[in-house]
Design a protein around this motif. Structure first.
Motif, PDB file in Angstrom:
ATOM      1  N   SER A 109       0.841  -1.199   0.000  1.00 41.02           N
ATOM      2  CA  SER A 109       0.000   0.000   0.000  1.00 41.02           C
ATOM      3  C   SER A 109       0.875   1.247   0.000  1.00 41.02           C
ATOM      4  CB  SER A 109      -0.909   0.014   1.232  1.00 41.02           C
ATOM      5  OG  SER A 109      -1.703  -1.152   1.269  1.00 41.02           O
ATOM      6  N   VAL A 110       0.406   2.290  -0.691  1.00 43.35           N
ATOM      7  CA  VAL A 110       1.179   3.530  -0.802  1.00 43.35           C
ATOM      8  C   VAL A 110       0.483   4.677  -0.076  1.00 43.35           C
ATOM      9  CG1 VAL A 110       2.150   5.222  -2.406  1.00 43.35           C
ATOM     10  CG2 VAL A 110       2.140   2.794  -3.008  1.00 43.35           C
ATOM     11  N   SER A 111      -0.821   4.820  -0.297  1.00 43.00           N
ATOM     12  CA  SER A 111      -1.571   5.928   0.287  1.00 43.00           C
ATOM     13  C   SER A 111      -2.988   5.467   0.600  1.00 43.00           C
ATOM     14  CB  SER A 111      -1.604   7.111  -0.694  1.00 43.00           C
ATOM     15  OG  SER A 111      -2.355   8.187  -0.188  1.00 43.00           O
ATOM     16  N   MET A 112      -3.670   6.201   1.499  1.00 43.78           N
ATOM     17  CA  MET A 112      -5.017   5.803   1.888  1.00 43.78           C
ATOM     18  C   MET A 112      -5.853   7.029   2.237  1.00 43.78           C
ATOM     19  SD  MET A 112      -6.139   3.016   4.791  1.00 43.78           S
ATOM     20  CE  MET A 112      -5.283   3.898   6.103  1.00 43.78           C
ATOM     21  N   ALA A 113      -7.139   6.992   1.902  1.00 44.32           N
ATOM     22  CA  ALA A 113      -8.065   8.075   2.245  1.00 44.32           C
ATOM     23  C   ALA A 113      -9.437   7.470   2.511  1.00 44.32           C
ATOM     24  CB  ALA A 113      -8.146   9.098   1.122  1.00 44.32           C
TER      25      ALA A 113
ATOM     26  N   SER B  35      -4.242   2.963  -2.270  1.00 48.67           N
ATOM     27  CA  SER B  35      -3.510   2.924  -3.538  1.00 48.67           C
ATOM     28  C   SER B  35      -2.330   1.965  -3.461  1.00 48.67           C
ATOM     29  CB  SER B  35      -3.012   4.325  -3.907  1.00 48.67           C
ATOM     30  OG  SER B  35      -1.985   4.730  -3.025  1.00 48.67           O
ATOM     31  N   HIS B  36      -1.991   1.396  -4.611  1.00 46.85           N
ATOM     32  CA  HIS B  36      -0.833   0.519  -4.747  1.00 46.85           C
ATOM     33  C   HIS B  36      -0.391   0.556  -6.207  1.00 46.85           C
ATOM     34  CE1 HIS B  36      -3.937  -2.213  -6.240  1.00 46.85           C
ATOM     35  NE2 HIS B  36      -4.574  -2.054  -5.084  1.00 46.85           N
TER      36      HIS B  36
ATOM     37  N   ASP C 234       4.417   4.141 -14.762  1.00 45.63           N
ATOM     38  CA  ASP C 234       3.806   5.011 -13.755  1.00 45.63           C
ATOM     39  C   ASP C 234       3.059   4.170 -12.714  1.00 45.63           C
ATOM     40  OD1 ASP C 234       3.097   7.340 -12.495  1.00 45.63           O
ATOM     41  OD2 ASP C 234       1.470   7.835 -13.866  1.00 45.63           O
ATOM     42  N   LYS C 235       2.773   4.774 -11.559  1.00 45.41           N
ATOM     43  CA  LYS C 235       1.928   4.127 -10.560  1.00 45.41           C
ATOM     44  C   LYS C 235       1.229   5.181  -9.717  1.00 45.41           C
ATOM     45  CE  LYS C 235       5.567   3.391  -7.089  1.00 45.41           C
ATOM     46  NZ  LYS C 235       6.256   2.362  -6.278  1.00 45.41           N
ATOM     47  N   LEU C 236       0.080   4.816  -9.161  1.00 48.47           N
ATOM     48  CA  LEU C 236      -0.702   5.743  -8.356  1.00 48.47           C
ATOM     49  C   LEU C 236       0.050   6.052  -7.070  1.00 48.47           C
ATOM     50  CD1 LEU C 236      -4.514   5.603  -8.221  1.00 48.47           C
ATOM     51  CD2 LEU C 236      -3.240   6.477  -6.287  1.00 48.47           C
ATOM     52  N   ASP C 237       0.139   7.324  -6.738  1.00 49.10           N
ATOM     53  CA  ASP C 237       0.953   7.751  -5.603  1.00 49.10           C
ATOM     54  C   ASP C 237       0.114   8.161  -4.403  1.00 49.10           C
ATOM     55  OD1 ASP C 237       3.120   8.430  -4.089  1.00 49.10           O
ATOM     56  OD2 ASP C 237       3.458  10.356  -5.046  1.00 49.10           O
ATOM     57  N   ARG C 238      -0.794   9.130  -4.608  1.00 46.65           N
ATOM     58  CA  ARG C 238      -1.563   9.666  -3.483  1.00 46.65           C
ATOM     59  C   ARG C 238      -3.062   9.686  -3.760  1.00 46.65           C
ATOM     60  NH1 ARG C 238       1.551  14.926  -3.655  1.00 46.65           N
ATOM     61  NH2 ARG C 238       2.292  13.880  -5.521  1.00 46.65           N
TER      62      ARG C 238
END
Length: 203
Positions: free
Chosen positions: A39-43, A53-54, A82-86
């Motif tokens: 996992s990278v970011s969460m909301a 996001s991952h 590319d990859k989803l960041d935030r």
């Protein structure tokens, strides 16, 4: 009187015993094609859904299970390197997604995703590096050094100022904070910049 005292003591004991219970953590594992991803970011949105996001896109958690949303569905293009960041949820409940390459997309009223980096999109000529959501506006810094504001009610994008050419590369991935009428930006090198909205000056 004695009964009241006894009940009070029992109540305190029950409260203390509940307070001393160890918190329980549950490991939530989402799998895509029999693989797990970091996992990278969460909301969390206004309905309580968790957006995580991952590298492959987003896994949306409803409290019972995960729904996988691939990168291509979010940004309307192939992921490539590319990859989803935030992931950010603004005050209107809209979910904004920013990729490492500066692509930006948001949820729309139809339940889908609107890629704002596509041809004809308001971010077509901008690669996003920083994003801050506040009550009435979203604040964006781009990789080319531009500072933008997005009005949530009018859905309009305004360019506020631009960093000098020799300073532009350092605004790649830092932090933004809004305080009263000033917007603070911290770069990846640790430099602090202040944009005064009343005087339209960048220091």
């Amino acid at each position: 009187m004695n009964k009241l005292f006894i009940y009070s003591v029992l109540f305190c004991v029950v409260c203390i015993s509940h307070a001393q219970k160890k918190p329980r953590f549950i490991h939530l594992e989402y799998r895509i094609s029999d693989h797990t991803y970091q996992s990278v970011s969460m909301a969390q949105d206004t309905l309580g859904y968790m957006w995580i996001s991952h590298i492959k896109g987003i896994s949306k958690y409803n409290g019972y299970g995960f729904e996988f949303i691939p990168y291509k569905e979010i940004f309307h293009k192939e992921r490539q390197s590319d990859k989803l960041d935030r992931i950010i949820c603004d005050s209107q409940g809209t979910i904004w997604m920013v990729s490492q390459n500066g692509e930006i997309s948001k949820t729309n009223k139809k339940g889908g995703f609107s890629s704002l980096s596509q041809e004809g999109g308001m971010f077509q000529s901008h690669k996003v590096s920083q994003f801050l959501a506040t009550e009435n506006q979203n604040w964006i810094a781009t990789k080319s050094g531009k500072i933008l504001s997005y009005d949530l009610k009018e859905e309009t994008l305004v360019e506020l100022t631009t960093l000098p050419v020799n300073l532009q590369p350092i605004i790649s991935r830092g932090t933004m904070v809004l305080s009263s009428h000033e917007l603070y930006l911290i770069s990846t090198r640790g430099e602090l910049f202040v944009y005064d909205m009343t005087t339209d000056r960048l220091e």
